[in-house]
Write a protein that holds these residues in place. Structure first.
Motif, PDB file in Angstrom:
ATOM      1  N   SER A 146      46.293  28.086  33.300  1.00 39.66           N
ATOM      2  CA  SER A 146      45.932  29.306  34.028  1.00 39.66           C
ATOM      3  C   SER A 146      47.167  30.185  34.114  1.00 39.66           C
ATOM      4  O   SER A 146      48.297  29.711  33.875  1.00 39.66           O
ATOM      5  CB  SER A 146      45.424  28.976  35.446  1.00 39.66           C
ATOM      6  OG  SER A 146      46.478  28.483  36.245  1.00 39.66           O
ATOM      7  N   GLY A 147      46.950  31.433  34.490  1.00 40.08           N
ATOM      8  CA  GLY A 147      48.084  32.333  34.706  1.00 40.08           C
ATOM      9  C   GLY A 147      48.981  31.791  35.796  1.00 40.08           C
ATOM     10  O   GLY A 147      50.216  31.841  35.697  1.00 40.08           O
ATOM     11  N   LEU A 148      48.376  31.235  36.844  1.00 41.41           N
ATOM     12  CA  LEU A 148      49.182  30.712  37.943  1.00 41.41           C
ATOM     13  C   LEU A 148      49.991  29.483  37.538  1.00 41.41           C
ATOM     14  O   LEU A 148      51.114  29.288  38.013  1.00 41.41           O
ATOM     15  CB  LEU A 148      48.307  30.422  39.167  1.00 41.41           C
ATOM     16  CG  LEU A 148      48.156  31.658  40.058  1.00 41.41           C
ATOM     17  CD1 LEU A 148      47.114  31.432  41.136  1.00 41.41           C
ATOM     18  CD2 LEU A 148      49.493  32.052  40.692  1.00 41.41           C
ATOM     19  N   ALA A 149      49.440  28.664  36.646  1.00 42.37           N
ATOM     20  CA  ALA A 149      50.218  27.519  36.148  1.00 42.37           C
ATOM     21  C   ALA A 149      51.435  28.026  35.373  1.00 42.37           C
ATOM     22  O   ALA A 149      52.510  27.416  35.429  1.00 42.37           O
ATOM     23  CB  ALA A 149      49.356  26.621  35.266  1.00 42.37           C
TER      24      ALA A 149
ATOM     25  N   ILE B 298      52.543  42.590  44.977  1.00 46.70           N
ATOM     26  CA  ILE B 298      52.431  41.455  44.051  1.00 46.70           C
ATOM     27  C   ILE B 298      51.011  40.899  44.017  1.00 46.70           C
ATOM     28  O   ILE B 298      50.257  41.022  44.991  1.00 46.70           O
ATOM     29  CB  ILE B 298      53.447  40.357  44.465  1.00 46.70           C
ATOM     30  CG1 ILE B 298      53.637  39.326  43.362  1.00 46.70           C
ATOM     31  CG2 ILE B 298      53.033  39.698  45.775  1.00 46.70           C
ATOM     32  CD1 ILE B 298      54.792  38.363  43.643  1.00 46.70           C
ATOM     33  N   TYR B 299      50.643  40.288  42.890  1.00 49.93           N
ATOM     34  CA  TYR B 299      49.345  39.608  42.743  1.00 49.93           C
ATOM     35  C   TYR B 299      49.187  38.583  43.878  1.00 49.93           C
ATOM     36  O   TYR B 299      50.114  37.809  44.147  1.00 49.93           O
ATOM     37  CB  TYR B 299      49.294  38.928  41.371  1.00 49.93           C
ATOM     38  CG  TYR B 299      48.068  38.092  41.166  1.00 49.93           C
ATOM     39  CD1 TYR B 299      46.819  38.680  41.006  1.00 49.93           C
ATOM     40  CD2 TYR B 299      48.138  36.701  41.161  1.00 49.93           C
ATOM     41  CE1 TYR B 299      45.682  37.901  40.836  1.00 49.93           C
ATOM     42  CE2 TYR B 299      47.010  35.919  40.982  1.00 49.93           C
ATOM     43  CZ  TYR B 299      45.784  36.525  40.821  1.00 49.93           C
ATOM     44  OH  TYR B 299      44.663  35.765  40.666  1.00 49.93           O
ATOM     45  N   GLY B 300      48.032  38.574  44.522  1.00 49.01           N
ATOM     46  CA  GLY B 300      47.800  37.722  45.695  1.00 49.01           C
ATOM     47  C   GLY B 300      48.074  36.242  45.441  1.00 49.01           C
ATOM     48  O   GLY B 300      48.627  35.552  46.300  1.00 49.01           O
TER      49      GLY B 300
ATOM     50  N   LEU C 172      58.764  41.041  38.428  1.00 49.04           N
ATOM     51  CA  LEU C 172      58.059  42.326  38.353  1.00 49.04           C
ATOM     52  C   LEU C 172      56.644  42.127  37.869  1.00 49.04           C
ATOM     53  O   LEU C 172      56.375  41.245  37.044  1.00 49.04           O
ATOM     54  CB  LEU C 172      58.743  43.264  37.354  1.00 49.04           C
ATOM     55  CG  LEU C 172      60.099  43.863  37.665  1.00 49.04           C
ATOM     56  CD1 LEU C 172      60.458  44.855  36.565  1.00 49.04           C
ATOM     57  CD2 LEU C 172      60.081  44.554  39.019  1.00 49.04           C
ATOM     58  N   GLU C 173      55.766  42.965  38.377  1.00 44.00           N
ATOM     59  CA  GLU C 173      54.481  43.194  37.716  1.00 44.00           C
ATOM     60  C   GLU C 173      54.473  44.676  37.469  1.00 44.00           C
ATOM     61  O   GLU C 173      54.807  45.446  38.370  1.00 44.00           O
ATOM     62  CB  GLU C 173      53.322  42.892  38.671  1.00 44.00           C
ATOM     63  CG  GLU C 173      52.915  41.463  38.784  1.00 44.00           C
ATOM     64  CD  GLU C 173      51.882  41.280  39.898  1.00 44.00           C
ATOM     65  OE1 GLU C 173      50.927  42.071  39.997  1.00 44.00           O
ATOM     66  OE2 GLU C 173      52.052  40.345  40.681  1.00 44.00           O
ATOM     67  N   THR C 174      54.106  45.096  36.298  1.00 43.93           N
ATOM     68  CA  THR C 174      54.009  46.526  36.050  1.00 43.93           C
ATOM     69  C   THR C 174      53.043  46.781  34.908  1.00 43.93           C
ATOM     70  O   THR C 174      53.237  46.201  33.841  1.00 43.93           O
ATOM     71  CB  THR C 174      55.395  47.175  35.814  1.00 43.93           C
ATOM     72  OG1 THR C 174      55.219  48.569  35.579  1.00 43.93           O
ATOM     73  CG2 THR C 174      56.198  46.567  34.660  1.00 43.93           C
TER      74      THR C 174
ATOM     75  N   VAL D 235      58.661  39.452  33.838  1.00 48.93           N
ATOM     76  CA  VAL D 235      57.653  40.497  34.010  1.00 48.93           C
ATOM     77  C   VAL D 235      56.270  39.891  33.790  1.00 48.93           C
ATOM     78  O   VAL D 235      56.005  39.291  32.743  1.00 48.93           O
ATOM     79  CB  VAL D 235      57.880  41.671  33.028  1.00 48.93           C
ATOM     80  CG1 VAL D 235      56.786  42.727  33.193  1.00 48.93           C
ATOM     81  CG2 VAL D 235      59.260  42.292  33.232  1.00 48.93           C
ATOM     82  N   ASP D 236      55.403  40.044  34.778  1.00 53.40           N
ATOM     83  CA  ASP D 236      53.990  39.697  34.616  1.00 53.40           C
ATOM     84  C   ASP D 236      53.344  40.876  33.888  1.00 53.40           C
ATOM     85  O   ASP D 236      53.176  41.954  34.455  1.00 53.40           O
ATOM     86  CB  ASP D 236      53.356  39.471  35.999  1.00 53.40           C
ATOM     87  CG  ASP D 236      51.889  39.035  35.907  1.00 53.40           C
ATOM     88  OD1 ASP D 236      51.228  39.388  34.917  1.00 53.40           O
ATOM     89  OD2 ASP D 236      51.414  38.370  36.846  1.00 53.40           O
ATOM     90  N   ASN D 237      53.020  40.660  32.620  1.00 53.20           N
ATOM     91  CA  ASN D 237      52.557  41.740  31.737  1.00 53.20           C
ATOM     92  C   ASN D 237      51.035  41.739  31.580  1.00 53.20           C
ATOM     93  O   ASN D 237      50.495  42.280  30.616  1.00 53.20           O
ATOM     94  CB  ASN D 237      53.237  41.579  30.360  1.00 53.20           C
ATOM     95  CG  ASN D 237      53.253  42.852  29.547  1.00 53.20           C
ATOM     96  OD1 ASN D 237      53.226  43.956  30.095  1.00 53.20           O
ATOM     97  ND2 ASN D 237      53.290  42.713  28.231  1.00 53.20           N
TER      98      ASN D 237
END
Ligand SMILES: *Cc1c(COP(=O)(O)O)cnc(C)c1O
Length: 392
Positions: free
Chosen positions: A72-75, A96-98, A139-141, A168-170
């Motif tokens: 998963s993205g969280l993993a 930020i993403y919850g 970062l998330e952007t 960076v969370d892309n």
């Protein structure tokens, strides 16, 4: 060669059989000729040829050295945090993403990792918030859900000066629109559940690192912690990635039209879309992205949870669901869905108002989508109250 051509031809033809589709190696282990003598694979948590193909493709897509695929993205996010140790600090984008907020706060603070937040849309805020213990800038952007955009190159320069990793969370832009490593980031993470998978049919996460050394550390964590992506889901992501450029172009076109429509609607208050000249960070987005993405968020003049809930229950084509980036349009109410684990004051401070609605604009005909939004605004209380106010 164009990016789309390079991408499509980076997906290898199977050298064993000529299969044009990547084979799914549905196996747990690999037979060895003698102890330690194998064909490059020994146990499928440590490595699987289908997953390895996806990892190579995504590294190439992001312009990085090494890829790693997670369940998963969280993993994937979790694996990045495991590069740190007790006493280290993360400096993260405030919007930020919850799920990342929950992971950092409720899991990693227990292990002595501190999280600080800053409004990273101003790179000066990042410089000011760095402490001697800051080891990772997160970062998330664009961000979820108010689509704030941060200047990756400027923040990468600050991170390098202080010897801090930049991740960076892309997820929102996807590598079709933005390649953070080329702008100086050390690590990119993705929820491949979204645009990379692209069909709302799987959960997956990816990491790409700028260097082989960092890639080796991530691979060690991937094998040690075990949150790997299955061979079948790896194959589904590869299949999604084949049409990434085509899909993302259309998501961008549709989203731009939807955002421009919403901007003129009397029941709508704010519209957030980086492609609008009115967007706070339009200039940075225009510079660092080759398109503005498929997510549009907006608030209602009647800024209440009830008005937003009424609207999200009135659309017919936009389906009410968490997640984004798929072929079918989705919508959600962040305050009570994706962002409910974030305390109300923090949520408001980050601009996630009670009536904020997030649209994941899909690949349907855009006029049908606009008609759907129009009928939902007309039928929902939001519009009726505005009309009453105007008549009174
Ligand atoms: C969905 C999402 C995640 C988490 O990914 P999962 O695949 O759901 O675990 C992380 N970051 C962003 C920006 C997301 O949208």
């Amino acid at each position: 060669m164009s990016n789309a051509t390079t991408l499509i031809h980076s997906i290898p033809v199977d050298p064993l059989t000529g299969s044009i589709s990547v084979p799914i190696y549905q196996t747990s282990t690999f037979v060895q000729e003698a102890p330690g003598v194998n064909k490059g694979y020994d146990y499928a948590r440590s490595g699987n040829p289908t997953r390895a193909t996806l990892e190579r493709i995504v590294a190439q897509l992001e312009g990085g050295a090494t890829g790693a695929a997670f369940a998963s993205g969280l993993a994937a996010i979790d694996a990045v945090v495991k590069l740190l140790k007790s006493g280290d600090e993360i400096l993260a984008v405030d919007d930020i993403y919850g799920g990342a907020f929950r992971l950092f706060t409720h899991i990693y603070q227990k292990f002595g990792i501190t999280i600080n937040y800053a409004d990273t849309t101003d790179a000066g805020n990042v410089r000011n918030a760095i402490t001697p213990n800051t080891r990772l800038i997160w970062l998330e952007t664009p961000t979820n859900p108010t689509l704030k955009v941060s200047d990756i190159a400027a923040i990468a320069a600050i991170a390098k000066q202080h010897n801090i990793l930049l991740c960076v969370d892309n997820t929102f832009a996807s590598p079709a629109l933005q390649q953070p490593i080329k702008l100086g980031a050390d690590i990119v993470v993705h929820s491949a559940t979204k645009y990379l998978g692209g069909h709302s049919d799987l959960i997956a996460g990816l990491i790409v690192t700028a260097t082989e050394e960092l890639g080796a550390e991530i691979k060690f964590i991937q094998n040690a912690s075990g949150g790997i992506l299955s061979p079948h889901d790896s194959w589904l992501v590869i299949r999604g990635v084949e049409t990434l450029h085509l899909r993302v172009q259309q998501h961008c076109r549709n989203a731009q039209s939807v955002a421009e429509y919403l901007l003129l609607h009397p029941a709508v208050d704010k519209v957030y879309y980086p492609g609008l000249a009115t967007h706070h960070n339009h200039d940075i987005a225009a510079r660092q992205q080759s398109g503005f993405g498929g997510i549009v968020t907006f608030t209602l003049k009647d800024d209440t949870e009830d008005a937003a809930k009424d609207f999200v229950c009135s659309t017919r084509l936009f389906k009410l669901a968490e997640s984004l980036g798929g072929v079918k349009s989705l919508l959600c109410h962040p305050a009570t869905m994706t962002h409910k684990s974030i305390p109300r004051e923090r949520r408001h401070a980050a601009g996630v108002a009670d009536s904020l609605v997030r649209l994941s604009v899909g690949l349907e005909d855009v006029q049908d989508l606009i008609d759907d939004i129009e009928q939902a605004l007309e039928n929902s209380k939001a519009e009726i109250q505005i009309l009453e106010v105007e008549m009174a």
